[in-house]
Every structure is written in C-alpha cells, then in structure tokens.
Design a protein around this motif. Structure first.
Motif, PDB file in Angstrom:
ATOM      1  N   PHE A 146       0.821  -1.218   0.000  1.00  0.00           N
ATOM      2  CA  PHE A 146       0.000   0.000   0.000  1.00  0.00           C
ATOM      3  C   PHE A 146       0.857   1.272   0.000  1.00  0.00           C
ATOM      4  O   PHE A 146       0.415   2.308   0.480  1.00  0.00           O
ATOM      5  CB  PHE A 146      -0.944  -0.010   1.210  1.00  0.00           C
ATOM      6  CG  PHE A 146      -2.018  -1.042   1.093  1.00  0.00           C
ATOM      7  CD1 PHE A 146      -3.162  -0.800   0.357  1.00  0.00           C
ATOM      8  CD2 PHE A 146      -1.870  -2.272   1.708  1.00  0.00           C
ATOM      9  CE1 PHE A 146      -4.149  -1.758   0.231  1.00  0.00           C
ATOM     10  CE2 PHE A 146      -2.854  -3.242   1.599  1.00  0.00           C
ATOM     11  CZ  PHE A 146      -4.001  -2.992   0.854  1.00  0.00           C
ATOM     12  N   ARG A 147       2.041   1.193  -0.554  1.00  0.00           N
ATOM     13  CA  ARG A 147       2.976   2.324  -0.544  1.00  0.00           C
ATOM     14  C   ARG A 147       2.345   3.590  -1.104  1.00  0.00           C
ATOM     15  O   ARG A 147       2.406   4.656  -0.495  1.00  0.00           O
ATOM     16  CB  ARG A 147       4.227   1.967  -1.332  1.00  0.00           C
ATOM     17  CG  ARG A 147       5.263   3.079  -1.365  1.00  0.00           C
ATOM     18  CD  ARG A 147       6.536   2.613  -1.992  1.00  0.00           C
ATOM     19  NE  ARG A 147       7.018   1.502  -1.184  1.00  0.00           N
ATOM     20  CZ  ARG A 147       7.840   0.573  -1.606  1.00  0.00           C
ATOM     21  NH1 ARG A 147       8.302   0.601  -2.818  1.00  0.00           N
ATOM     22  NH2 ARG A 147       8.224  -0.414  -0.828  1.00  0.00           N
ATOM     23  N   LYS A 148       1.713   3.491  -2.269  1.00  0.00           N
ATOM     24  CA  LYS A 148       1.149   4.680  -2.917  1.00  0.00           C
ATOM     25  C   LYS A 148      -0.017   5.259  -2.108  1.00  0.00           C
ATOM     26  O   LYS A 148      -0.097   6.465  -1.912  1.00  0.00           O
ATOM     27  CB  LYS A 148       0.689   4.347  -4.333  1.00  0.00           C
ATOM     28  CG  LYS A 148       1.835   4.079  -5.280  1.00  0.00           C
ATOM     29  CD  LYS A 148       1.344   3.738  -6.658  1.00  0.00           C
ATOM     30  CE  LYS A 148       2.512   3.372  -7.559  1.00  0.00           C
ATOM     31  NZ  LYS A 148       2.068   2.927  -8.878  1.00  0.00           N
ATOM     32  N   GLN A 149      -0.913   4.391  -1.642  1.00  0.00           N
ATOM     33  CA  GLN A 149      -2.064   4.867  -0.874  1.00  0.00           C
ATOM     34  C   GLN A 149      -1.626   5.497   0.443  1.00  0.00           C
ATOM     35  O   GLN A 149      -2.161   6.524   0.849  1.00  0.00           O
ATOM     36  CB  GLN A 149      -3.060   3.739  -0.588  1.00  0.00           C
ATOM     37  CG  GLN A 149      -3.777   3.232  -1.807  1.00  0.00           C
ATOM     38  CD  GLN A 149      -3.079   2.029  -2.426  1.00  0.00           C
ATOM     39  OE1 GLN A 149      -1.864   1.857  -2.332  1.00  0.00           O
ATOM     40  NE2 GLN A 149      -3.847   1.177  -3.077  1.00  0.00           N
ATOM     41  N   LYS A 153      -2.133   9.447   1.625  1.00  0.00           N
ATOM     42  CA  LYS A 153      -2.801   9.806   2.895  1.00  0.00           C
ATOM     43  C   LYS A 153      -1.894  10.699   3.740  1.00  0.00           C
ATOM     44  O   LYS A 153      -2.358  11.643   4.354  1.00  0.00           O
ATOM     45  CB  LYS A 153      -3.194   8.562   3.680  1.00  0.00           C
ATOM     46  CG  LYS A 153      -4.290   7.731   3.055  1.00  0.00           C
ATOM     47  CD  LYS A 153      -5.632   8.325   3.349  1.00  0.00           C
ATOM     48  CE  LYS A 153      -6.698   7.359   2.845  1.00  0.00           C
ATOM     49  NZ  LYS A 153      -8.017   7.891   2.970  1.00  0.00           N
ATOM     50  N   THR A 154      -0.607  10.381   3.774  1.00  0.00           N
ATOM     51  CA  THR A 154       0.342  11.188   4.539  1.00  0.00           C
ATOM     52  C   THR A 154       0.447  12.597   3.972  1.00  0.00           C
ATOM     53  O   THR A 154       0.457  13.575   4.725  1.00  0.00           O
ATOM     54  CB  THR A 154       1.733  10.502   4.558  1.00  0.00           C
ATOM     55  OG1 THR A 154       1.586   9.177   5.081  1.00  0.00           O
ATOM     56  CG2 THR A 154       2.719  11.282   5.401  1.00  0.00           C
ATOM     57  N   GLN A 155       0.495  12.707   2.661  1.00  0.00           N
ATOM     58  CA  GLN A 155       0.556  14.020   2.018  1.00  0.00           C
ATOM     59  C   GLN A 155      -0.711  14.821   2.282  1.00  0.00           C
ATOM     60  O   GLN A 155      -0.653  16.029   2.547  1.00  0.00           O
ATOM     61  CB  GLN A 155       0.777  13.874   0.503  1.00  0.00           C
ATOM     62  CG  GLN A 155       2.158  13.387   0.141  1.00  0.00           C
ATOM     63  CD  GLN A 155       2.269  13.037  -1.340  1.00  0.00           C
ATOM     64  OE1 GLN A 155       1.281  12.970  -2.056  1.00  0.00           O
ATOM     65  NE2 GLN A 155       3.494  12.793  -1.775  1.00  0.00           N
TER      66      GLN A 155
END
Length: 161
Positions: A146-149, A153-155
C-alpha cells in the motif's frame, strides 16, 4: 497503519497468516521433539483450520479490545510506534490463551491442565514471534503493498495541517 476497512482486512489477513503459521510450526516442533523439514510441512495441515479462526477473532473481537486495553496505559500523544507495540502486546495477551484453548479442544486431550500447559508454552514464543518477527514483517509487507495509498494519505494529512 491501515487507513481503510479494506486495508485493515488485508493487514489482518497477513498478520494472522504469519502469526498462525509460526505458532503452528512451534507447536508441531514441541509435539514431535524438534524441528525438521517435515515440521514445516506438517504445520501447513493445521493452517486451514487455525488461520480462519485467528482471522475472525482478531478482526471482529480482539483488535478493538486490545486497542482499548492498550489505551489504559498509553496516551494518544505517545509515540506511534510505542502505541503499536502496546496494542501488539495486548493482542498477544488476548489471542494466546484463546488460540491455545481452541488448539487444545481440537488437537489435544481436553483438560484444564492441558490448556494451561499449552498456553504457558505458547505465551513466551507468541510474544517474541509477534514483537521481533511477525509484526515487523507484516508491517513491511503491508507498507510495500500500500505504498502509494499510504504516501497519498500522509501528504493529504500534511496539507491539511
């Protein structure tokens, strides 16, 4: 770590699979007097029984209870990794006696003493396996999947502040 219900399902599936397999290998080794190549194959036979039980218990009951228990001694402002460790410890403290009872009922002569012995043998291994190997490996696999997701979310959270 999981941010959505779907991610939570995937995280719990990964965690349950790794944790259950490791604990079954350990118990097979205890029952057969050691570890051999056969131990890892024998452990696979119990996976279809124990994995779904562990997943259902963890997902629907234990996670919520363990989180509540962890926050009896943790604060939301504590470091996130310490909160994760506290929840993991509480999960083991709940799951180990329950799964030991289920394994006793399914695979051993049923008695209170057998359950307590099984639980006593399993608890130290479950704590070490969870905190040192299973938990970190599960989080690594989950972050990779889930690296991209997770980055998105962090951004979004950083932009909202």
């Amino acid at each position: 770590m999981p941010k959505t219900k779907f991610q939570n399902v995937i995280f719990t599936l990964i965690m349950a699979a790794i944790m259950v397999y490791g604990m079954i290998v350990y118990n097979v080794a205890l029952n057969t007097g050691g570890v051999s190549n056969q131990t890892f194959l024998l452990a696979l036979h119990e996976m279809p029984i124990m994995f779904p039980i562990a997943f259902i218990l963890e997902f629907f009951v234990v996670e919520k209870l363990a989180t509540r228990l962890a926050f009896t001694f943790m604060r939301p402002t504590d470091r996130p990794q310490f909160i994760t460790y506290a929840i993991s410890l509480m999960i083991v403290c709940i799951m180990c006696p329950v799964m030991s009872l289920i394994a006793t009922l399914l695979f051993k002569p049923i008695s209170f003493g057998t359950w307590i012995h099984t639980f006593g043998c399993n608890l130290p291994m479950a704590l070490l396996w969870q905190m040192l190997y299973c938990g970190p490996l599960t989080r690594l696999i989950f972050r990779t999947l889930f690296r991209k997701q997770l980055a998105k979310k962090t951004q979004e959270a950083a932009a909202a502040q």
